[in-house]
Design a protein around this motif. Sequence first.
Motif, mmCIF file in Angstrom:
data_model
loop_
_atom_site.group_PDB
_atom_site.id
_atom_site.type_symbol
_atom_site.label_atom_id
_atom_site.label_comp_id
_atom_site.label_asym_id
_atom_site.label_seq_id
_atom_site.Cartn_x
_atom_site.Cartn_y
_atom_site.Cartn_z
ATOM 1 N N GLU A 77 -23.050 24.347 2.201
ATOM 2 C CA GLU A 77 -23.799 25.188 1.266
ATOM 3 C C GLU A 77 -23.705 26.665 1.633
ATOM 4 O O GLU A 77 -24.697 27.392 1.610
ATOM 5 N N GLY A 78 -22.490 27.095 2.025
ATOM 6 C CA GLY A 78 -22.246 28.498 2.321
ATOM 7 C C GLY A 78 -22.698 28.972 3.690
ATOM 8 O O GLY A 78 -22.563 30.144 4.020
ATOM 9 N N LYS A 79 -23.213 28.065 4.496
ATOM 10 C CA LYS A 79 -23.688 28.440 5.841
ATOM 11 C C LYS A 79 -22.845 27.722 6.892
ATOM 12 O O LYS A 79 -22.612 26.513 6.796
ATOM 13 N N ALA A 80 -22.381 28.477 7.906
ATOM 14 C CA ALA A 80 -21.587 27.871 8.979
ATOM 15 C C ALA A 80 -22.416 26.843 9.725
ATOM 16 O O ALA A 80 -23.561 27.100 10.087
ATOM 17 N N VAL A 81 -21.826 25.657 9.934
ATOM 18 C CA VAL A 81 -22.480 24.625 10.728
ATOM 19 C C VAL A 81 -21.636 24.244 11.945
ATOM 20 O O VAL A 81 -22.130 23.631 12.878
ATOM 21 N N PHE A 82 -20.340 24.614 11.920
ATOM 22 C CA PHE A 82 -19.458 24.384 13.061
ATOM 23 C C PHE A 82 -18.375 25.451 13.056
ATOM 24 O O PHE A 82 -17.803 25.769 12.006
ATOM 25 N N VAL A 83 -18.092 26.003 14.242
ATOM 26 C CA VAL A 83 -17.042 27.004 14.381
ATOM 27 C C VAL A 83 -16.273 26.689 15.663
ATOM 28 O O VAL A 83 -16.870 26.417 16.705
ATOM 29 N N SER A 84 -14.934 26.688 15.565
ATOM 30 C CA SER A 84 -14.143 26.580 16.788
ATOM 31 C C SER A 84 -13.609 27.961 17.128
ATOM 32 O O SER A 84 -13.302 28.766 16.248
ATOM 33 N N LEU A 85 -13.534 28.226 18.425
ATOM 34 C CA LEU A 85 -13.137 29.533 18.945
ATOM 35 C C LEU A 85 -12.048 29.344 19.994
ATOM 36 O O LEU A 85 -12.053 28.347 20.713
ATOM 37 N N LYS A 86 -11.148 30.345 20.106
ATOM 38 C CA LYS A 86 -10.083 30.286 21.108
ATOM 39 C C LYS A 86 -9.956 31.619 21.830
ATOM 40 O O LYS A 86 -10.206 32.674 21.262
ATOM 41 N N LEU A 87 -9.520 31.535 23.084
ATOM 42 C CA LEU A 87 -9.114 32.714 23.843
ATOM 43 C C LEU A 87 -7.607 32.882 23.685
ATOM 44 O O LEU A 87 -6.918 31.990 23.187
ATOM 45 N N SER A 88 -7.082 33.997 24.148
ATOM 46 C CA SER A 88 -5.655 34.284 23.982
ATOM 47 C C SER A 88 -4.749 33.265 24.671
ATOM 48 O O SER A 88 -3.612 33.072 24.264
ATOM 49 N N ASP A 89 -5.244 32.564 25.699
ATOM 50 C CA ASP A 89 -4.422 31.566 26.385
ATOM 51 C C ASP A 89 -4.485 30.193 25.722
ATOM 52 O O ASP A 89 -3.905 29.239 26.210
#
Length: 131
Positions: A37-49
Motif C-alpha cells: 500500500e505504498g509503504k516500504a515493508v522490506f528493503v535489501s541493502l548492499k555495500l560496494s563489496d
Amino acid sequence: MEYRSAFPMLACDDLERSLAFYRDALGFEEDFRFEDEGKAVFVSLKLSDGTAIGLGGVPEGLAGIHGLPQRPIAGRFFELCVYCDDVDTAIEELRSLGHPVLVEPADMPWDERMGYVADPDGHPVMVVSSA
C-alpha cells in the motif's frame, strides 16, 4: 549440498529509522524495495563489496511466514560486523549522528581495531579496521 551465500535479515521497529542508519550512516545502497500500500515493508541493502542485509518492518503481533512471532524481541540475538578504513573516525561520525556508542575503539590482539555502536533497534554493530 553446497550453500553459496548468506543474507542476514533484521526485524526493525521503525524501518525508515533503520534505513537512515544502514543507508545514510553506514553507506549501504538500496538494492530492492517491497512495498505494501505504498509503504516500504522490506528493503535489501548492499555495500560496494556485495555484502548485503535485509531490513523488514514488523508490526506488533505479526508472525513471520514461518509462523513464529517476531515481536516482542527479547534480547538481541544478532550482531553485524562492518569493515571500514578508520574505526575512530567512523565511531565519531556515528556518534555525531546520535547513534549510541557501546564500545569505544580499541586495538585487538588479532591486529584489528574495533568499536561498537547500536543500530536504531538496539542491535550491536561492530565497526572494524586493520590496526
